[in-house]
Design a protein around this motif. Structure first.
Motif, PDB file in Angstrom:
ATOM      1  N   GLY A  48       0.895  -1.195  -0.014  1.00  0.00           N
ATOM      2  CA  GLY A  48      -0.067  -0.125  -0.041  1.00  0.00           C
ATOM      3  C   GLY A  48       1.004   1.162   0.046  1.00  0.00           C
ATOM      4  N   LEU A  49       0.184   2.356  -0.515  1.00  0.00           N
ATOM      5  CA  LEU A  49       1.058   3.628  -0.384  1.00  0.00           C
ATOM      6  C   LEU A  49       1.078   4.223   1.027  1.00  0.00           C
ATOM      7  N   MET A  50       0.300   3.795   1.821  1.00  0.00           N
ATOM      8  CA  MET A  50       0.174   4.358   3.329  1.00  0.00           C
ATOM      9  C   MET A  50       0.506   3.226   4.168  1.00  0.00           C
ATOM     10  N   THR A  51       1.174   3.468   5.506  1.00  0.00           N
ATOM     11  CA  THR A  51       1.525   2.491   6.464  1.00  0.00           C
ATOM     12  C   THR A  51       0.185   1.757   7.064  1.00  0.00           C
ATOM     13  N   ILE A  52       0.378   0.633   7.268  1.00  0.00           N
ATOM     14  CA  ILE A  52      -0.518  -0.181   7.861  1.00  0.00           C
ATOM     15  C   ILE A  52      -1.590   0.583   8.953  1.00  0.00           C
ATOM     16  N   GLU A  53      -0.607   1.097  10.036  1.00  0.00           N
ATOM     17  CA  GLU A  53      -1.499   1.708  10.958  1.00  0.00           C
ATOM     18  C   GLU A  53      -2.296   3.132  10.771  1.00  0.00           C
ATOM     19  N   VAL A  54      -1.766   3.767   9.662  1.00  0.00           N
ATOM     20  CA  VAL A  54      -2.546   5.038   9.380  1.00  0.00           C
ATOM     21  C   VAL A  54      -3.473   4.573   8.441  1.00  0.00           C
ATOM     22  N   ASP A  55      -3.427   3.402   7.959  1.00  0.00           N
ATOM     23  CA  ASP A  55      -4.854   3.132   7.028  1.00  0.00           C
ATOM     24  C   ASP A  55      -5.675   2.406   7.897  1.00  0.00           C
ATOM     25  N   LYS A  56      -5.460   1.994   9.220  1.00  0.00           N
ATOM     26  CA  LYS A  56      -6.514   1.474   9.892  1.00  0.00           C
ATOM     27  C   LYS A  56      -7.120   2.740  10.778  1.00  0.00           C
ATOM     28  N   VAL A  57      -6.238   3.645  10.932  1.00  0.00           N
ATOM     29  CA  VAL A  57      -6.781   5.094  11.665  1.00  0.00           C
ATOM     30  C   VAL A  57      -7.787   5.452  10.701  1.00  0.00           C
ATOM     31  N   MET A  58      -7.463   5.693   9.417  1.00  0.00           N
ATOM     32  CA  MET A  58      -8.394   6.224   8.353  1.00  0.00           C
ATOM     33  C   MET A  58      -9.504   5.538   8.251  1.00  0.00           C
ATOM     34  N   ILE A 119     -15.097  15.081  -4.660  1.00  0.00           N
ATOM     35  CA  ILE A 119     -14.641  15.705  -5.874  1.00  0.00           C
ATOM     36  C   ILE A 119     -13.586  14.616  -6.739  1.00  0.00           C
ATOM     37  N   GLY A 120     -13.513  13.669  -6.007  1.00  0.00           N
ATOM     38  CA  GLY A 120     -12.837  12.403  -6.845  1.00  0.00           C
ATOM     39  C   GLY A 120     -11.331  12.455  -6.450  1.00  0.00           C
ATOM     40  N   LEU A 121     -10.773  12.956  -5.279  1.00  0.00           N
ATOM     41  CA  LEU A 121      -9.535  13.104  -4.721  1.00  0.00           C
ATOM     42  C   LEU A 121      -8.950  11.848  -4.144  1.00  0.00           C
ATOM     43  N   GLU A 122      -7.812  11.380  -4.465  1.00  0.00           N
ATOM     44  CA  GLU A 122      -7.331  10.107  -3.757  1.00  0.00           C
ATOM     45  C   GLU A 122      -6.997  10.695  -2.098  1.00  0.00           C
ATOM     46  N   TYR A 123      -7.310   9.635  -1.333  1.00  0.00           N
ATOM     47  CA  TYR A 123      -6.725   9.896   0.140  1.00  0.00           C
ATOM     48  C   TYR A 123      -5.217   9.951   0.179  1.00  0.00           C
ATOM     49  N   GLU A 124      -4.638   9.094  -0.536  1.00  0.00           N
ATOM     50  CA  GLU A 124      -2.984   9.015  -0.362  1.00  0.00           C
ATOM     51  C   GLU A 124      -2.503  10.411  -0.691  1.00  0.00           C
ATOM     52  N   THR A 125      -2.943  11.350  -1.401  1.00  0.00           N
ATOM     53  CA  THR A 125      -2.301  12.561  -1.562  1.00  0.00           C
ATOM     54  C   THR A 125      -2.617  13.676  -0.510  1.00  0.00           C
ATOM     55  N   MET A 126      -3.507  13.122   0.382  1.00  0.00           N
ATOM     56  CA  MET A 126      -3.636  14.123   1.571  1.00  0.00           C
ATOM     57  C   MET A 126      -2.984  13.645   2.738  1.00  0.00           C
ATOM     58  N   VAL A 127      -2.280  12.497   2.748  1.00  0.00           N
ATOM     59  CA  VAL A 127      -1.441  12.168   3.973  1.00  0.00           C
ATOM     60  C   VAL A 127       0.095  12.706   4.005  1.00  0.00           C
ATOM     61  N   GLY A 128       0.588  13.005   5.066  1.00  0.00           N
ATOM     62  CA  GLY A 128       1.773  13.537   5.215  1.00  0.00           C
ATOM     63  C   GLY A 128       2.911  12.689   4.879  1.00  0.00           C
ATOM     64  N   HIS A 129       3.894  13.127   4.149  1.00  0.00           N
ATOM     65  CA  HIS A 129       4.972  12.058   3.886  1.00  0.00           C
ATOM     66  C   HIS A 129       5.533  11.095   4.747  1.00  0.00           C
ATOM     67  N   TRP A 130       5.580  11.498   6.001  1.00  0.00           N
ATOM     68  CA  TRP A 130       6.211  10.544   7.079  1.00  0.00           C
ATOM     69  C   TRP A 130       5.167   9.607   7.191  1.00  0.00           C
ATOM     70  N   TYR A 131       3.974   9.462   6.775  1.00  0.00           N
ATOM     71  CA  TYR A 131       3.345   8.447   7.006  1.00  0.00           C
ATOM     72  C   TYR A 131       2.901   7.384   5.687  1.00  0.00           C
ATOM     73  N   LYS A 132       3.761   7.655   4.745  1.00  0.00           N
ATOM     74  CA  LYS A 132       3.713   6.779   3.707  1.00  0.00           C
ATOM     75  C   LYS A 132       4.701   5.757   3.692  1.00  0.00           C
ATOM     76  N   THR A 133       4.421   4.665   2.781  1.00  0.00           N
ATOM     77  CA  THR A 133       5.389   3.426   2.965  1.00  0.00           C
ATOM     78  C   THR A 133       6.857   3.877   2.545  1.00  0.00           C
ATOM     79  N   VAL A 134       7.047   4.788   1.466  1.00  0.00           N
ATOM     80  CA  VAL A 134       8.312   5.262   1.075  1.00  0.00           C
ATOM     81  C   VAL A 134       9.096   5.667   2.395  1.00  0.00           C
ATOM     82  N   ALA A 135       8.494   6.475   3.048  1.00  0.00           N
ATOM     83  CA  ALA A 135       9.305   6.924   4.301  1.00  0.00           C
ATOM     84  C   ALA A 135       9.393   5.773   5.429  1.00  0.00           C
ATOM     85  N   TRP A 136       8.520   4.946   5.530  1.00  0.00           N
ATOM     86  CA  TRP A 136       8.605   3.764   6.300  1.00  0.00           C
ATOM     87  C   TRP A 136       9.918   2.837   6.122  1.00  0.00           C
TER      88      TRP A 136
END
Length: 203
Positions: A48-58, A119-136
């Motif tokens: 996923g593009l976001m970490t597991i815990e952030v995905d659960k929180v959302m 408006i059809g905006l992806e959730y991943e674009t609104m998450v901070g960079h440090w919560y994404k899998t790349v930063a993980w």
């Protein structure tokens, strides 16, 4: 994110705290090596593009505002009206919401996610960079290598010949404390109820 990381590390070092300093350093090195290796494998397996815990929180946050209505104010601003009449204003371009959760945590709140669906905006674009899998993955990319043989190290003669005496200390009487003192305002956990002994035949 609300727990003190020093307290968690202090709890993890309970087993090795009573060891001499060199053994304690080796204990910490082995523990951190295991931690980094396990988290590196877990991060590399995640797709996923976001970490597991952030995905659960959302997912949990989205369920709390299910059934709310969205009133468009502009192309990037919306008003979200809840089921019980409460309303929040969301500005997706600035990543802000009047509930302040989106502003402070940099994780989209339920109001922001409903507005993004509008408006059809992806959730991943609104998450901070440090919560994404790349930063993980970048966090645990480093490798903690084992401690080398001391005989392979070049030690200066003045250090090798120096006589280092232990400090003059007096050990206090009684058994050494293994648990820390609770901080001011910290609530102790619930005590376990003791189960009375019962006879195996007559109960």
């Amino acid at each position: 994110m609300t727990s003190n990381i020093a307290e968690q590390l202090n709890n993890a070092l309970v087993e090795g705290r009573s060891s001499p300093i060199i053994e304690l350093v080796m204990f910490i090195q082995g523990m951190m090596t295991r931690w980094f290796s396990a988290r590196r494998k877990k991060a590399n397996k995640h797709r996923g593009l976001m970490t597991i815990e952030v995905d659960k929180v959302m997912t949990k946050t989205m369920a709390l505002v299910k059934g709310s209505k969205v009133n468009s104010i502009s192309s990037w601003s919306c008003q979200v009206v809840g089921k019980f009449g409460g309303s929040e204003s969301v500005q997706l371009e600035q990543k802000k919401c009047t509930c302040k959760y989106f502003d402070n945590m940099k994780i989209p709140c339920g109001h922001a996610m409903i507005a993004a669906d509008n408006i059809g905006l992806e959730y991943e674009t609104m998450v901070g960079h440090w919560y994404k899998t790349v930063a993980w993955r970048e966090t645990y990319a480093g490798v903690i290598r084992p401690i080398g043989d001391p005989r392979d190290e070049s030690i200066p003669e003045d250090v090798r010949d120096a006589m280092l005496m232990p400090p003059l200390t007096k050990r206090p009487p009684g058994r050494r404390r293994t648990k820390r003192f609770p901080s001011t305002g910290e609530m102790p956990g619930p005590k376990k109820k003791s189960v009375p002994n019962k006879c195996g035949r007559c109960r």
